[in-house]
Design a protein around this motif. Structure first.
Motif, PDB file in Angstrom:
ATOM      1  N   CYS A 127     110.906  59.595   4.123  1.00  0.00           N
ATOM      2  CA  CYS A 127     111.028  59.909   5.553  1.00  0.00           C
ATOM      3  C   CYS A 127     109.655  60.182   6.167  1.00  0.00           C
ATOM      4  O   CYS A 127     109.344  59.707   7.267  1.00  0.00           O
ATOM      5  CB  CYS A 127     111.934  61.116   5.750  1.00  0.00           C
ATOM      6  N   ALA A 128     108.848  60.962   5.460  1.00  0.00           N
ATOM      7  CA  ALA A 128     107.502  61.270   5.963  1.00  0.00           C
ATOM      8  C   ALA A 128     106.655  60.013   6.051  1.00  0.00           C
ATOM      9  O   ALA A 128     105.861  59.840   6.985  1.00  0.00           O
ATOM     10  CB  ALA A 128     106.843  62.301   5.065  1.00  0.00           C
ATOM     11  N   ALA A 129     106.816  59.108   5.082  1.00  0.00           N
ATOM     12  CA  ALA A 129     106.059  57.855   5.103  1.00  0.00           C
ATOM     13  C   ALA A 129     106.482  56.978   6.277  1.00  0.00           C
ATOM     14  O   ALA A 129     105.637  56.366   6.948  1.00  0.00           O
ATOM     15  CB  ALA A 129     106.237  57.114   3.783  1.00  0.00           C
ATOM     16  N   LEU A 130     107.780  56.900   6.541  1.00  0.00           N
ATOM     17  CA  LEU A 130     108.265  56.120   7.684  1.00  0.00           C
ATOM     18  C   LEU A 130     107.697  56.667   8.990  1.00  0.00           C
ATOM     19  O   LEU A 130     107.249  55.900   9.853  1.00  0.00           O
ATOM     20  CB  LEU A 130     109.789  56.142   7.728  1.00  0.00           C
ATOM     21  N   SER A 131     107.703  57.975   9.141  1.00  0.00           N
ATOM     22  CA  SER A 131     107.153  58.586  10.349  1.00  0.00           C
ATOM     23  C   SER A 131     105.656  58.314  10.471  1.00  0.00           C
ATOM     24  O   SER A 131     105.148  58.082  11.571  1.00  0.00           O
ATOM     25  CB  SER A 131     107.404  60.100  10.333  1.00  0.00           C
ATOM     26  N   ALA A 132     104.959  58.337   9.349  1.00  0.00           N
ATOM     27  CA  ALA A 132     103.517  58.109   9.370  1.00  0.00           C
ATOM     28  C   ALA A 132     103.157  56.687   9.784  1.00  0.00           C
ATOM     29  O   ALA A 132     102.072  56.441  10.320  1.00  0.00           O
ATOM     30  CB  ALA A 132     102.925  58.410   7.987  1.00  0.00           C
ATOM     31  N   LEU A 133     104.057  55.753   9.560  1.00  0.00           N
ATOM     32  CA  LEU A 133     103.800  54.345   9.893  1.00  0.00           C
ATOM     33  C   LEU A 133     104.067  54.032  11.361  1.00  0.00           C
ATOM     34  O   LEU A 133     103.690  52.961  11.846  1.00  0.00           O
ATOM     35  CB  LEU A 133     104.682  53.444   9.028  1.00  0.00           C
ATOM     36  N   ALA A 134     104.678  54.949  12.080  1.00  0.00           N
ATOM     37  CA  ALA A 134     105.225  54.646  13.404  1.00  0.00           C
ATOM     38  C   ALA A 134     104.213  54.039  14.360  1.00  0.00           C
ATOM     39  O   ALA A 134     104.527  53.108  15.100  1.00  0.00           O
ATOM     40  CB  ALA A 134     105.833  55.907  14.021  1.00  0.00           C
ATOM     41  N   LYS A 135     102.999  54.543  14.376  1.00  0.00           N
ATOM     42  CA  LYS A 135     102.035  54.109  15.386  1.00  0.00           C
ATOM     43  C   LYS A 135     100.881  53.298  14.798  1.00  0.00           C
ATOM     44  O   LYS A 135      99.848  53.124  15.439  1.00  0.00           O
ATOM     45  CB  LYS A 135     101.501  55.326  16.146  1.00  0.00           C
ATOM     46  N   GLN A 136     101.069  52.789  13.596  1.00  0.00           N
ATOM     47  CA  GLN A 136     100.037  51.975  12.967  1.00  0.00           C
ATOM     48  C   GLN A 136     100.228  50.497  13.320  1.00  0.00           C
ATOM     49  O   GLN A 136     101.333  50.062  13.649  1.00  0.00           O
ATOM     50  CB  GLN A 136     100.058  52.162  11.445  1.00  0.00           C
ATOM     51  N   ASP A 137      99.159  49.738  13.237  1.00  0.00           N
ATOM     52  CA  ASP A 137      99.185  48.310  13.562  1.00  0.00           C
ATOM     53  C   ASP A 137      99.272  47.494  12.284  1.00  0.00           C
ATOM     54  O   ASP A 137      98.288  47.345  11.560  1.00  0.00           O
ATOM     55  CB  ASP A 137      97.934  47.911  14.353  1.00  0.00           C
ATOM     56  N   TRP A 169     113.611  57.183  14.658  1.00  0.00           N
ATOM     57  CA  TRP A 169     112.567  57.865  15.437  1.00  0.00           C
ATOM     58  C   TRP A 169     111.240  57.120  15.377  1.00  0.00           C
ATOM     59  O   TRP A 169     110.483  57.070  16.360  1.00  0.00           O
ATOM     60  CB  TRP A 169     112.404  59.299  14.953  1.00  0.00           C
ATOM     61  N   ALA A 170     110.923  56.532  14.228  1.00  0.00           N
ATOM     62  CA  ALA A 170     109.684  55.762  14.111  1.00  0.00           C
ATOM     63  C   ALA A 170     109.720  54.541  15.027  1.00  0.00           C
ATOM     64  O   ALA A 170     108.719  54.194  15.662  1.00  0.00           O
ATOM     65  CB  ALA A 170     109.457  55.342  12.660  1.00  0.00           C
ATOM     66  N   LEU A 171     110.867  53.876  15.115  1.00  0.00           N
ATOM     67  CA  LEU A 171     110.996  52.738  16.030  1.00  0.00           C
ATOM     68  C   LEU A 171     110.876  53.197  17.481  1.00  0.00           C
ATOM     69  O   LEU A 171     110.275  52.502  18.312  1.00  0.00           O
ATOM     70  CB  LEU A 171     112.337  52.043  15.801  1.00  0.00           C
ATOM     71  N   CYS A 172     111.429  54.345  17.781  1.00  0.00           N
ATOM     72  CA  CYS A 172     111.290  54.901  19.133  1.00  0.00           C
ATOM     73  C   CYS A 172     109.820  55.158  19.452  1.00  0.00           C
ATOM     74  O   CYS A 172     109.328  54.819  20.533  1.00  0.00           O
ATOM     75  CB  CYS A 172     112.106  56.183  19.246  1.00  0.00           C
ATOM     76  N   ASP A 173     109.100  55.763  18.495  1.00  0.00           N
ATOM     77  CA  ASP A 173     107.673  56.032  18.703  1.00  0.00           C
ATOM     78  C   ASP A 173     106.887  54.734  18.867  1.00  0.00           C
ATOM     79  O   ASP A 173     105.962  54.653  19.678  1.00  0.00           O
ATOM     80  CB  ASP A 173     107.110  56.824  17.523  1.00  0.00           C
ATOM     81  N   ARG A 174     107.238  53.707  18.098  1.00  0.00           N
ATOM     82  CA  ARG A 174     106.536  52.424  18.218  1.00  0.00           C
ATOM     83  C   ARG A 174     106.787  51.805  19.591  1.00  0.00           C
ATOM     84  O   ARG A 174     105.880  51.225  20.199  1.00  0.00           O
ATOM     85  CB  ARG A 174     106.997  51.449  17.122  1.00  0.00           C
TER      86      ARG A 174
END
Length: 371
Positions: A127-137, A169-174
């Motif tokens: 879960c933490a890894a998915l969140s960390a990837l949210a705004k990376q290119d 949430w990661a998709l929302c942030d992206r």
């Protein structure tokens, strides 16, 4: 004892306090020595290092944080009332620290992608890894997030799916940070049918992306009479908690979500959305005291300066200062500067006395629309 010597003390709590004292002002030469703490025998030291790197974001520390993603020191207890999974706090914190960097090297993204897809004794590392990837290119990130939406529940509990929730949430942030171009039909299906804690962020993501996928989703939600979820698609355009209070002051309590969306005065509306009625006319409130309202730049500046200097200001002037924000934020004001509307920043050292509102978590908003 010097702080440097304290880093070699036999007690981990002494070493940890020394680390916390040294990191904020460390020179580039000193950083190399401090980064070696990532290999300390004490898991509490490694955890403190990850927390500090989340705050200070040293590029030199990225490789060490990658290694800490595989740290399996279990901070959990067999006496815990929770599930039977482990708690790899160091690995979780390393992922969170990597997520704090604006741009990660490929090696770090590779490691986070592996952690996000791995089956671990601690599912919350993923879960933490998915969140960390949210705004990376990286083109590989979105497919991994979409796949994670289908993750099963922990211990067979379909109602407890933290990996799917983290992916949503990661998709929302992206989407809101313009790192996402589109969402596929499978994501639309999840947005329509899944539980609110997973569907909610996806609905906001569709709203932020716009275009035909959003319009198609809206049509399907209306056809299924899922009006609460339809409203959530537009939540990114809704006023914040301060803006809601201003609308309630103008129109009274008990406003619906639709009214919060549409009663804001269109003159100062920002963003890509404008709300029209069936006749194609702009929906706007009828209050004489528009929310937000346009104020004269010199006048609002004079009021702000008087407040800042501790001089007496009238109730009307205080109301003008508090209600000028176009986005709901007190330090911004939509102002009339010789015929053109601009948004001015007002910086107040005394802001806390005027504005104490905090934003509710969107997860709570999503739960409001659960149907």
């Amino acid at each position: 004892m010097s702080l440097r010597k304290a880093l070699a003390h036999k007690r981990y709590d002494v070493r940890r306090e020394a680390l916390r004292a040294l990191v904020p002002d460390a020179t580039p030469h000193e950083r190399k020595h401090l980064i070696s703490v990532a290999g300390d025998d004490s898991a509490d030291m490694r955890l403190a290092f990850a927390h500090l790197m989340e705050e200070h974001r040293w590029p030199e520390a990225i490789d060490s944080l990658i290694e800490l993603l595989a740290d399996t020191r279990n901070f959990g207890s067999h006496l815990s009332m929770g599930g039977a999974w482990s708690r790899f706090s160091v690995a979780r914190s390393a992922a969170q620290a990597l997520g704090a960097f604006e741009g990660l090297p490929v090696s770090a993204i590779d490691a986070l992608l592996d952690a996000a897809s791995a089956h671990s004794a601690d599912p919350f590392v993923a879960c933490a890894a998915l969140s960390a990837l949210a705004k990376q290119d990286d083109a590989r990130i979105t497919p991994v997030l979409l796949t994670a939406l289908e993750s099963p529940g922990l211990d067979g509990d379909a109602a407890f799916r933290p990996r799917a929730q983290a992916a949503a949430w990661a998709l929302c942030d992206r989407a809101t940070s313009e790192k996402l171009d589109a969402l596929d039909p499978d994501a639309a299906r999840v947005a329509q049918r899944d539980t609110s804690v997973i569907a909610g962020p996806l609905l906001v993501a569709f709203g932020a992306l716009g275009g035909e996928p959003r319009e198609k989703l809206l049509r399907e939600l209306r056809a299924a009479t899922q009006f609460e979820r339809e409203t959530l698609v537009f939540s990114d355009a809704a006023p914040d908690s301060w803006g809601r209070r201003l609308l309630e002051r103008a129109y009274g309590n008990g406003l619906s979500e639709f009214e919060y969306l549409t009663l804001a005065d269109d003159t100062c509306r920002q963003g890509a959305l404008r709300f029209l009625d069936d006749a194609g006319k702009i929906i706007r409130g009828a209050s004489a005291d528009a929310v937000p309202r346009v104020v004269e730049l010199q006048a609002i500046t004079a009021i702000a300066r008087a407040y800042e200097q501790g001089r007496e200001i009238s109730a009307d002037e205080m109301q003008a200062l508090a209600g000028a924000g176009g986005s709901g934020l007190l330090q911004r004001a939509d102002t009339d500067d010789g015929g053109s509307i601009i948004e001015a920043e007002i910086h107040l050292a005394k802001r806390s006395k005027l504005f104490r509102q905090t934003e509710p978590p969107l997860s709570a908003l999503a739960a409001t629309f659960a149907k």
